[in-house]
Design a protein around this motif. Structure first.
Motif, PDB file in Angstrom:
ATOM      1  N   PRO A 109       0.952  -1.239  -0.137  1.00 51.35           N
ATOM      2  CA  PRO A 109       0.117   0.618   0.082  1.00 51.35           C
ATOM      3  C   PRO A 109       0.237   1.057  -0.081  1.00 51.35           C
ATOM      4  CG  PRO A 109      -0.631  -1.245   1.573  1.00 51.35           C
ATOM      5  CD  PRO A 109       1.065  -2.225   1.312  1.00 51.35           C
ATOM      6  N   ILE A 110       0.770   2.288  -0.168  1.00 44.14           N
ATOM      7  CA  ILE A 110       1.173   3.791  -0.358  1.00 44.14           C
ATOM      8  C   ILE A 110       1.036   3.907   0.823  1.00 44.14           C
ATOM      9  CG2 ILE A 110       1.972   4.222  -2.596  1.00 44.14           C
ATOM     10  CD1 ILE A 110      -0.388   5.232  -3.046  1.00 44.14           C
ATOM     11  N   TYR A 111       1.705   4.194   1.734  1.00 42.58           N
ATOM     12  CA  TYR A 111       0.795   5.275   3.683  1.00 42.58           C
ATOM     13  C   TYR A 111       0.958   6.008   3.063  1.00 42.58           C
ATOM     14  CZ  TYR A 111       3.439   0.586   3.652  1.00 42.58           C
ATOM     15  OH  TYR A 111       3.532  -1.184   3.869  1.00 42.58           O
ATOM     16  N   HIS A 122       5.463   2.217  11.559  1.00 42.04           N
ATOM     17  CA  HIS A 122       5.603   1.656  13.217  1.00 42.04           C
ATOM     18  C   HIS A 122       6.059   0.116  11.980  1.00 42.04           C
ATOM     19  CE1 HIS A 122       1.099   0.578  12.723  1.00 42.04           C
ATOM     20  NE2 HIS A 122       1.318   2.048  12.692  1.00 42.04           N
ATOM     21  N   ASN A 180       2.610  -1.043   9.923  1.00 41.43           N
ATOM     22  CA  ASN A 180       3.093  -0.838   8.333  1.00 41.43           C
ATOM     23  C   ASN A 180       4.858  -1.345   7.974  1.00 41.43           C
ATOM     24  OD1 ASN A 180       3.616   1.528   9.460  1.00 41.43           O
ATOM     25  ND2 ASN A 180       2.166   2.897   8.518  1.00 41.43           N
ATOM     26  N   SER A 223       5.898  -4.508   8.547  1.00 41.54           N
ATOM     27  CA  SER A 223       5.713  -5.270   8.116  1.00 41.54           C
ATOM     28  C   SER A 223       5.083  -6.298   6.832  1.00 41.54           C
ATOM     29  CB  SER A 223       4.739  -6.356   9.187  1.00 41.54           C
ATOM     30  OG  SER A 223       3.676  -6.201   8.561  1.00 41.54           O
ATOM     31  N   THR A 224       4.425  -5.211   6.546  1.00 38.82           N
ATOM     32  CA  THR A 224       4.040  -5.386   5.052  1.00 38.82           C
ATOM     33  C   THR A 224       4.869  -4.879   3.771  1.00 38.82           C
ATOM     34  OG1 THR A 224       1.133  -4.214   6.235  1.00 38.82           O
ATOM     35  CG2 THR A 224       2.138  -4.640   3.478  1.00 38.82           C
ATOM     36  N   ASP A 268       1.094   8.067   0.572  1.00 39.93           N
ATOM     37  CA  ASP A 268      -0.291   8.160  -0.049  1.00 39.93           C
ATOM     38  C   ASP A 268      -0.630  10.121   0.224  1.00 39.93           C
ATOM     39  OD1 ASP A 268      -3.152   8.795  -0.838  1.00 39.93           O
ATOM     40  OD2 ASP A 268      -3.801   6.989   0.808  1.00 39.93           O
ATOM     41  N   ALA A 326      -5.090   7.659  -4.691  1.00 40.83           N
ATOM     42  CA  ALA A 326      -3.658   6.039  -4.459  1.00 40.83           C
ATOM     43  C   ALA A 326      -4.211   5.425  -5.333  1.00 40.83           C
ATOM     44  CB  ALA A 326      -4.566   6.063  -2.591  1.00 40.83           C
ATOM     45  N   ALA A 366      -2.707  -4.947   4.728  1.00 38.61           N
ATOM     46  CA  ALA A 366      -3.509  -5.942   5.869  1.00 38.61           C
ATOM     47  C   ALA A 366      -5.358  -5.556   6.189  1.00 38.61           C
ATOM     48  CB  ALA A 366      -2.670  -4.984   7.325  1.00 38.61           C
ATOM     49  N   ASP A 419      -6.987  -3.801   6.816  1.00 39.04           N
ATOM     50  CA  ASP A 419      -7.685  -2.753   6.826  1.00 39.04           C
ATOM     51  C   ASP A 419      -8.659  -2.467   5.585  1.00 39.04           C
ATOM     52  OD1 ASP A 419      -5.705  -2.153   6.665  1.00 39.04           O
ATOM     53  OD2 ASP A 419      -5.221  -0.515   7.877  1.00 39.04           O
ATOM     54  N   ILE A 420      -7.597  -2.734   4.146  1.00 39.47           N
ATOM     55  CA  ILE A 420      -8.101  -1.903   3.532  1.00 39.47           C
ATOM     56  C   ILE A 420      -8.094  -3.004   2.065  1.00 39.47           C
ATOM     57  CG2 ILE A 420      -6.817   0.416   4.019  1.00 39.47           C
ATOM     58  CD1 ILE A 420      -4.165  -0.583   2.273  1.00 39.47           C
ATOM     59  N   HIS A 430      -2.975  -9.324   4.991  1.00 40.30           N
ATOM     60  CA  HIS A 430      -2.433 -10.541   6.472  1.00 40.30           C
ATOM     61  C   HIS A 430      -3.472  -9.345   7.499  1.00 40.30           C
ATOM     62  CE1 HIS A 430       0.370  -6.381   7.348  1.00 40.30           C
ATOM     63  NE2 HIS A 430       1.079  -6.883   5.565  1.00 40.30           N
ATOM     64  N   GLY A 431      -2.763 -10.568   8.584  1.00 43.25           N
ATOM     65  CA  GLY A 431      -4.083  -9.446   9.720  1.00 43.25           C
ATOM     66  C   GLY A 431      -3.098  -8.604  10.478  1.00 43.25           C
ATOM     67  N   TRP A 434      -1.429  -6.700  13.552  1.00 43.85           N
ATOM     68  CA  TRP A 434      -0.035  -6.874  14.668  1.00 43.85           C
ATOM     69  C   TRP A 434      -0.884  -5.583  16.508  1.00 43.85           C
ATOM     70  CZ3 TRP A 434       4.343  -9.690  14.779  1.00 43.85           C
ATOM     71  CH2 TRP A 434       4.359 -10.482  13.500  1.00 43.85           C
TER      72      TRP A 434
HETATM   73  N1  MSP Z   1      -3.194   4.874   2.518  1.00 42.39           N
HETATM   74  C1  MSP Z   1      -3.758   3.958   2.422  1.00 42.39           C
HETATM   75  C2  MSP Z   1      -3.650   3.116   1.642  1.00 42.39           C
HETATM   76  C3  MSP Z   1      -3.507   3.585  -0.454  1.00 42.39           C
HETATM   77  S1  MSP Z   1      -3.230   2.159  -0.690  1.00 42.39           S
HETATM   78  C4  MSP Z   1      -3.896   2.251  -2.662  1.00 42.39           C
HETATM   79  C5  MSP Z   1      -2.888   3.871   4.014  1.00 42.39           C
HETATM   80  N2  MSP Z   1      -2.447   3.331   4.681  1.00 42.39           N
HETATM   81  S2  MSP Z   1      -2.082   3.510   6.034  1.00 42.39           S
HETATM   82  O1  MSP Z   1      -0.789   4.179   6.480  1.00 42.39           O
HETATM   83  O2  MSP Z   1      -2.868   3.810   6.784  1.00 42.39           O
HETATM   84  O3  MSP Z   1      -1.508   2.430   5.671  1.00 42.39           O
HETATM   85  C6  MSP Z   1      -2.361   0.841   6.038  1.00 42.39           C
HETATM   86  C7  MSP Z   1      -1.730  -0.549   5.682  1.00 42.39           C
HETATM   87  O4  MSP Z   1      -0.421  -0.168   7.334  1.00 42.39           O
HETATM   88  C8  MSP Z   1      -1.716  -1.519   6.419  1.00 42.39           C
HETATM   89  O5  MSP Z   1      -2.900  -1.954   5.310  1.00 42.39           O
HETATM   90  C9  MSP Z   1      -1.111  -1.895   6.679  1.00 42.39           C
HETATM   91  O6  MSP Z   1      -0.666  -2.314   5.362  1.00 42.39           O
HETATM   92  C10 MSP Z   1      -0.352  -1.586   6.882  1.00 42.39           C
HETATM   93  N3  MSP Z   1      -0.847  -0.787   8.952  1.00 42.39           N
HETATM   94  C11 MSP Z   1      -1.178  -0.015   9.753  1.00 42.39           C
HETATM   95  N4  MSP Z   1      -1.166  -0.532  10.989  1.00 42.39           N
HETATM   96  C12 MSP Z   1      -1.321  -2.133  11.054  1.00 42.39           C
HETATM   97  C13 MSP Z   1      -0.988  -3.069  11.882  1.00 42.39           C
HETATM   98  N5  MSP Z   1      -1.509  -2.147  12.880  1.00 42.39           N
HETATM   99  N6  MSP Z   1      -0.944  -4.396  11.375  1.00 42.39           N
HETATM  100  C14 MSP Z   1      -0.383  -4.815  10.430  1.00 42.39           C
HETATM  101  N7  MSP Z   1      -0.308  -3.724   9.524  1.00 42.39           N
HETATM  102  C15 MSP Z   1      -0.601  -2.501  10.044  1.00 42.39           C
HETATM  103  O7  MSP Z   1      -3.894   2.773   4.637  1.00 42.39           O
END
Ligand code: MSP
Length: 647
Positions: A12-14, A21, A24, A26-27, A52, A232, A261, A263-264, A291-292, A294
C-alpha cells in the motif's frame, strides 16, 4: 527471458501523517522478502512502495505541525525512504501521489471514465470518516462514530455535489471474478468477507470532493478534487508507465501480488479497485494478500499509546541488549515479522517474543550450526573445506525437498511455512553433528569420515544461507563471507541452490565469529522496561499461604510427546500423575525435541482449569524457568514417583 513478464509487487502507499511503525513495516518487509525471492528465482522484478500524500487527512496533519502540505509531505516521504533503507527494503520504485507522473495518470483515468459514462455527477449526502478517508452509508452508522472497529472516530456529515463512479454496475462481474479465480484473494477468511460485502450490495461511490484544497483536481471540473482513495489506488498503474509508456506497461501490468493488511482489503482493494480496472477493461491484479494486524505487547498500535515505534529503533534496542550488529538485529526483526506474520488472525509483537526467537531460532539453531561447523573445520582442517566423499544421500535429498517446500510456500504466500521448512533443515543438521560426533572421529583418526561429515554440514550451511537470504539479507551475506565462497551471494540462482556440491573443496573460511550473541536473562529487559510498552511498573503482589495452598502442584512422568499440528511452538504431552494420565499442551516445542522428553519427570499444576489450545484440551500446566525467553523445564534432581505433591 526478456519477453517474460516483469514480476510486479506492490505495498500500500502509506499515509504521510506519520512515520512507519511495526505495522506498516511488516507489509513492506513481506513484500521485500517476496521481491528478493523472485529475483533469486531469476525473474525481473518491480517492487513498488510509496506514500499517499493527498487528501484532507494529510492537509490536517501538515496544519497541525504548522507546515505547508508540500514541505510536510516532502519531509515525511524522505523519512519513509530513510527508514526503508535501514530495514534493507529493496524497492525499485517509490511512488508519491503528489508527483506529476501520477497526477497525469489520475486525470487521464478519470477523463476516460467520464467519457465512457462510468463516472457521472450527482449529489452526495452521507457520513465521512476523515481518519479512514472513507464514506459510509447512513445504514452502516449507528452512533455517529466510524463503523470500522479499528477506528471508531467521530464522523462528519457531508452534503455536496460530487462525481460518482458506477460501482454498482460491477457487482455481478466482481463476484464472478472472485468465484472463478480462487487465487485472487488470500487468505480464505478475507475472501469470504469480500464475498459477503459484495452480496450486501454495492452502491455507486463518490469519487470527488468539492472545493477541497489538497489533492488532484478533476481536469473537466477543477473545483472538484479527486477522492483520495480513487487517486491512491491508481498509484499501482502509474508505476507501470500507463498510458504513456506502452512498452513498460505491457511488460509489467498487472501486479502479480499486492500486499496489504485487512483494514484496506475488503472495501478498497477487493471491490473499488478491481471495479475501476474493469471499467477501463484493464486486467486485474493476479493476487491480493491481506494479512492480519499486529498488536504491540498486546495493545493496538497507536501514537497516543506511545508504541508506534519505528522498527529501526527497535533494532537498535535489540542491538544494545544483545551486542549483535544493528543490521543483524534488523534481520532478526525481519525474521520475527515473517515467522510470526499474522495471516488469518492477528499477532503480537513483543520484545520478549523477539528475544525468544533471537535466542532459540537465530542463536541456538542457525548461529550454532554455523559456528560449531566452522570451528571444527578450523580445528581439524585449518579452515580449508576438504574434498567431499560420496554425498550423504539422506541429507542431500532432504536439502532438495526443503527447497521445494520453500518454493511452494512462496507460491502460496505462506511465508511462516517457508521459514518453518528451513528451520526443520537447520534442526536436522544440528542433530546430524550430534549424531556423527566429529570430535570422536577426530580422536579416532577417521579423517575421511570426519571430512565427509564436515563437508556435508558446511554444504548444508551454504544451502541454508541461500534460503534465508530473502528474509535476512545481511545475515546471509555474513554467513556467505564466513564460508569463504568467492562467487557473490547476489549471483546465486534459487533453482541451483540445492544442487549438491556448490561449496568447493579448497575454499578457505574467513573471519569466523558468532553472529548472534545469546541474550541472557540478565540482559533481558524486565517487562516494565521493555521498549514500546506502556504498562504501570509494579512489584508482583504478595499472596497469602492460603492462596498458595490452592495450587495443586505435583510431579508427573512424561509418557508421550508430539507436535501439535499447525502450531510450531506447541507440544502435546501425556503425563502420568500417579492417579491418572493427563494431556498437557505446552509451549516448549522450540526448546525440546519430543523424543528427548519421554520418561522425564516434570512438575505441573494439576488443578488449573482445563483449557482448549488448538483444539486440544490441556489438563494442566508444566512449570519452567524463563531464561531469556527460553522455557527450561523444572525436573526433580532424583527419582520421585509420579504424583508426588510439590510444596
Ligand atoms: N494510504 C492508504 C493506503 C492506500 S493504498 C492504495 C492507507 N495507508 S496507511 O498508512 O494507513 O497504511 C495501511 C497499511 O499499513 C495496512 O494495510 C497495513 O499494510 C499496514 N498497517 C498499518 N497498521 C498495521 C498493523 N497494526 N498491523 C499490520 N499492518 C498494519 O491505508
Amino acid at each position: 527471458m526478456s519477453d517474460e513478464k516483469t514480476f510486479y509487487i506492490t505495498t500500500p502507499i502509506y499515509y504521510v501523517n506519520d512515520v512507519p511503525h511495526v505495522g506498516n513495516a511488516s507489509t513492506t518487509i513481506v513484500s521485500d522478502v517476496m521481491a528478493r525471492f523472485m529475483r533469486l528465482k531469476g525473474r525481473k522484478v518491480i517492487f513498488a512502495t510509496g506514500t499517499d500524500e493527498n487528501g484532507p487527512k494529510v492537509l490536517e496533519a501538515a496544519r497541525e505541525r504548522g507546515k505547508d502540505p508540500q514541505t510536510f509531505t516532502d519531509e515525511i516521504a524522505a523519512q519513509f525512504k530513510d527508514i526503508w533503507g535501514k530495514l534493507n527494503i529493496s524497492y525499485d520504485d517509490f511512488i508519491r501521489t503528489t508527483e506529476e507522473r501520477h497526477i497525469r495518470v489520475v486525470q487521464e483515468f478519470l477523463s476516460r471514465l467520464i467519457a465512457s459514462g462510468d463516472v457521472y455527477k450527482g449529489t452526495y449526502a452521507g457520513w465521512y470518516c476523515l481518519s479512514d478517508e472513507t464514506f459510509f452509508a447512513a445504514s452502516e452508522v449507528t452512533d455517529n462514530l466510524c463503523p470500522n472497529p479499528e477506528c471508531r472516530k467521530p464522523l462528519k456529515w457531508v452534503e455536496e455535489e460530487n462525481y460518482f463512479f458506477r460501482l454498482s454496475r460491477y457487482t455481478d462481474r466482481l463476484k464472478r471474478h472472485i468465484e472463478e479465480n480462487p487465487e485472487f484473494l488470500t487468505p480464505e477468511v478475507r475472501r469470504n468477507e469480500v464475498l459477503r460485502f459484495i452480496e450486501g450490495g454495492l452502491r455507486d461511490a463518490s469519487i470527488s470532493r468539492s472545493g477541497y484544497g489538497w489533492g488532484i483536481p478533476v481536469r473537466e471540473d477543477p473545483q472538484q478534487v479527486v477522492y483520495v482513495w480513487f487517486d491512491a489506488l491508481l498509484n499501482y498503474l502509474t508505476v507501470t508507465g500507463w498510458p504513456e509508456d506502452a512498452e513498460k506497461y505491457n511488460q509489467t501490468w498487472p501486479p502479480d501480488v499486492e500486499f496489504m493488511a485487512k483494514d484496506i482489503f475488503v472495501r478498497f482493494h477487493s471491490t473499488l479497485w478491481p471495479a475501476m480496472l474493469m471499467a477501463l477493461d484493464l486486467p486485474l491484479p493476479k493476487r491480493l494478500f491481506g494479512h492480519g494486524f499486529w498488536t504491540i505487547e498486546g495493545e493496538k498500535i497507536s501514537k497516543s499509546k506511545g508504541n508506534a515505534v519505528p522498527p529501526a529503533t527497535l533494532a537498535r534496542q535489540l542491538a544494545d541488549i544483545s551486542g549483535a550488529e544493528v543490521d543483524v538485529c534488523v534481520d532478526a526483526i525481519r525474521y520475527f515479522v515473517m515467522r510470526e506474520l499474522p495471516v488469518s488472525s492477528d499477532s503480537d509483537f513483543s520484545m520478549q517474543g523477539l528475544i525468544r526467537r533471537f535466542n532459540a531460532d537465530l542463536a541456538n539453531d542457525l548461529g550454532n550450526l554455523l559456528n560449531r561447523n566452522l570451528q571444527m573445520l578450523t580445528r581439524y582442517f585449518e579452515g580449508v573445506v576438504p574434498q567431499q566423499s560420496p554425498p550423504d544421500s539422506e541429507i542431500r535429498d532432504l536439502a532438495a525437498q526443503i527447497c521445494c517446500e520453500v518454493e511452494e510456500a512462496f507460491e502460496s504466500l505462506q511465508f511462516p511455512q517457508a521459514l518453518a521448512a528451513l528451520w526443520r533443515f537447520i534442526a536436522r543438521m544440528n542433530k546430524y553433528a550430534d549424531e556423527k560426533a566429529p570430535w570422536v572421529l577426530a580422536r579416532e583418526g577417521k579423517i575421511e569420515d570426519l571430512a565427509n561429515v564436515l563437508y556435508t554440514a558446511l554444504e548444508s550451511v551454504r544451502i541454508a544461507a541461500v534460503g534465508v537470504a530473502p528474509f535476512m539479507p545481511t545475515v546471509a551475506k555474513i554467513i556467505w563471507h564466513q564460508l569463504g565462497i568467492e562467487e557473490a551471494l547476489s549471483g546465486q540462482v534459487w533453482d541451483r541452490a540445492a544442487v549438491w556440491g556448490g561449496l568447493k573443496a579448497g575454499t578457505r573460511v574467513r573471519d569466523v565469529a558468532p553472529i548472534f550473541p545469546r541474550i541472557t536473562a540478565k540482559e533481558t529487559p524486565r517487562k516494565e522496561e521493555t521498549p514500546a510498552v506502556n504498562e504501570p511498573a509494579g512489584e508482583t503482589p504478595y499472596i497469602s499461604f492460603d492462596e498458595f495452598k490452592k495450587l495443586d502442584l505435583r510431579t508427573g512422568q512424561i509418557k508421550s510427546a508430539e507436535k501439535v499440528a499447525g502450531a510450531d511452538k506447541l507440544l502435546k504431552l501425556s503425563v502420568d500423575i500417579g492417579s491418572e494420565v493427563r494431556t498437557v499442551v505446552a509451549g516448549i516445542a522450540q526448546y525440546y525435541a519430543p523424543d528427548a522428553l519421554i520418561d522425564k519427570t516434570v512438575v505441573l499444576i494439576v488443578n488449573l482449569a482445563p483449557a482448549k489450545i488448538r483444539g486440544v484440551e490441556s489438563q494442566g500446566m508444566l512449570l519452567a524457568a524463563d531464561v531469556g525467553g527460553e522455557a527450561i523445564l523444572l525436573m526433580p534432581d532424583r527419582d520421585v514417583p509420579p504424583g508426588s505433591k510439590v510444596r
